[in-house]
Design a protein around this motif. Structure first.
Motif: not given
Ligand code: H2U
Ligand code: ZN
Length: 344
Positions: A193-211
């Motif tokens: 029920g949500s956007s794959l890439l927006l969900d992915y970005l939110a996870q990456e912003q939390q993890r801060q490993e690959r930005i």
């Protein structure tokens, strides 16, 4: 060794494909071909360049004395606007059909010697506006359903001319890679029920490993499933299907991010960093697609060592020798001042 230092597979949720990651192989000795760093001493104006202002083109006609961006129909287009009208599917083993399309070239700047990171943010924004306007015009044509914007940079990538430029190919059919990404974004939305890439970005912003770098409206990161050594993905911070959906401030922000990202790329090996990059945007009439950019650079560990997709990769699956996290660390520690401008 922590688990991620062992060989493992990673899933690309955008395409549904896996990549094999072999972190330890970076230690293996290299006795392969050593290429020289690409020479990058070009004149501001080259009388023999087909893309410089006022020069004759290889096809026919002459370029105007352009000042900013310059757009023209490709003289050697891969596609023609009127398709051969046929559909041959008599046998499932011999299927073919006509394809309509249009090819255009967008020159970034009159100066022959510059490339994206060396343009000002305002000049890059002008390039993005040209891509946006061309996407709009091409999609308005009833036969065109998708517009691919891309830049091939550097001889290594088969770029035929060093003058800063990009291409647009509009097609009646949606290209395979885009079709795959569309399918996976759609099924993700159905399931979550949500956007794959927006969900992915939110996870990456939390993890801060690959930005790698970010601003108010865009983020550049090394995707978890990156295949190319320094591959990056550029993501908008909100839902947007096409370039036309971006606001003025978002275009400015994208220009800022592209300048900073490509400057880091040039600084990595202190050379004009080759890559193929481009936008993936929604085909005509499609809602479930998030606009984004891919950068696929071939260089591995110096200007003279590049990655090839051969052997196991051709016959089996994509593979990489360092982790995406290591690549992100390398890119993150680089300066955002272009090496040609820094004096240390
Ligand atoms: P690449 O360097 O990325 O291959 O792009 C250059 C394009 O420019 C290529 O598609 C076109 C080529 O057909 N071109 C012209 O249309 N006219 C010219 O005079 C030179 C090159
Ligand atoms: Zn030129």
């Amino acid at each position: 060794m922590e688990p991620r230092q062992y060989p493992h597979r990673r899933f690309n949720p955008l395409t549904g494909e896996w990549v094999l990651v072999s972190p330890h192989r970076l230690l293996r000795p290299w006795q392969g071909k050593v290429e020289r760093a690409p020479e990058d001493r070009r004149p501001q104006y080259d009388p023999n360049c087909y893309l410089c202002p006022s020069n004759p083109r290889a096809g026919s006609g002459r370029n105007p004395a352009y000042q900013g961006t310059f757009i023209f129909d490709n003289d050697f287009p891969a596609l023609l606007p009127e398709p051969a009208n046929f559909l041959d599917e008599a046998s499932p083993l011999f299927q073919s059909e006509g394809e309509a399309g249009r090819c255009r070239v967008v020159c970034f700047h009159p100066r022959h010697d510059l490339s994206l990171p060396e343009l000002s943010v305002a000049e890059i924004a002008e390039v993005i506006r040209a891509w946006t306007e061309q996407t709009r015009l091409l999609l308005r044509e009833s036969a065109m359903n998708h517009v691919q914007v891309f830049e091939n940079k550097g001889e290594l990538m088969g770029c035929s001319n060093p003058h800063p430029h990009s291409q647009l190919w509009a097609t009646a059919h949606v290209p395979t890679e885009v079709e795959k990404e569309l399918e996976h974004q759609r099924s993700y939305r159905k399931r979550h029920g949500s956007s794959l890439l927006l969900d992915y970005l939110a996870q990456e912003q939390q993890r801060q490993e690959r930005i790698v770098c970010t601003n108010q409206h865009f983020t550049a990161l090394v995707p978890y499933w990156a295949v190319w050594p320094f591959e990056t993905l550029v993501l908008p911070h909100r839902a947007a299907g096409r370039l036309m959906d971006l606001t003025g401030p978002e275009i400015e922000a994208l220009a800022d991010l592209l300048k900073r990202l490509t400057t880091r790329y040039d600084n990595l090996f202190r050379c004009s960093f080759p890559y193929s990059m481009g936008f993936h945007q929604a085909p005509k009439g499609v809602g479930d697609f998030q606009l984004h950019m891919h950068f696929f650079p071939p260089l591995l560990r110096s200007p003279s060592v590049r990655k090839f997709q051969v052997g196991f990769e051709m016959l089996g699956m994509p593979q990489r020798d360092s982790t995406p996290e290591q690549a992100a660390d390398r890119l993150r520690e680089l300066s955002e001042v272009h090496y040609k401008l820094s004096h240390c």
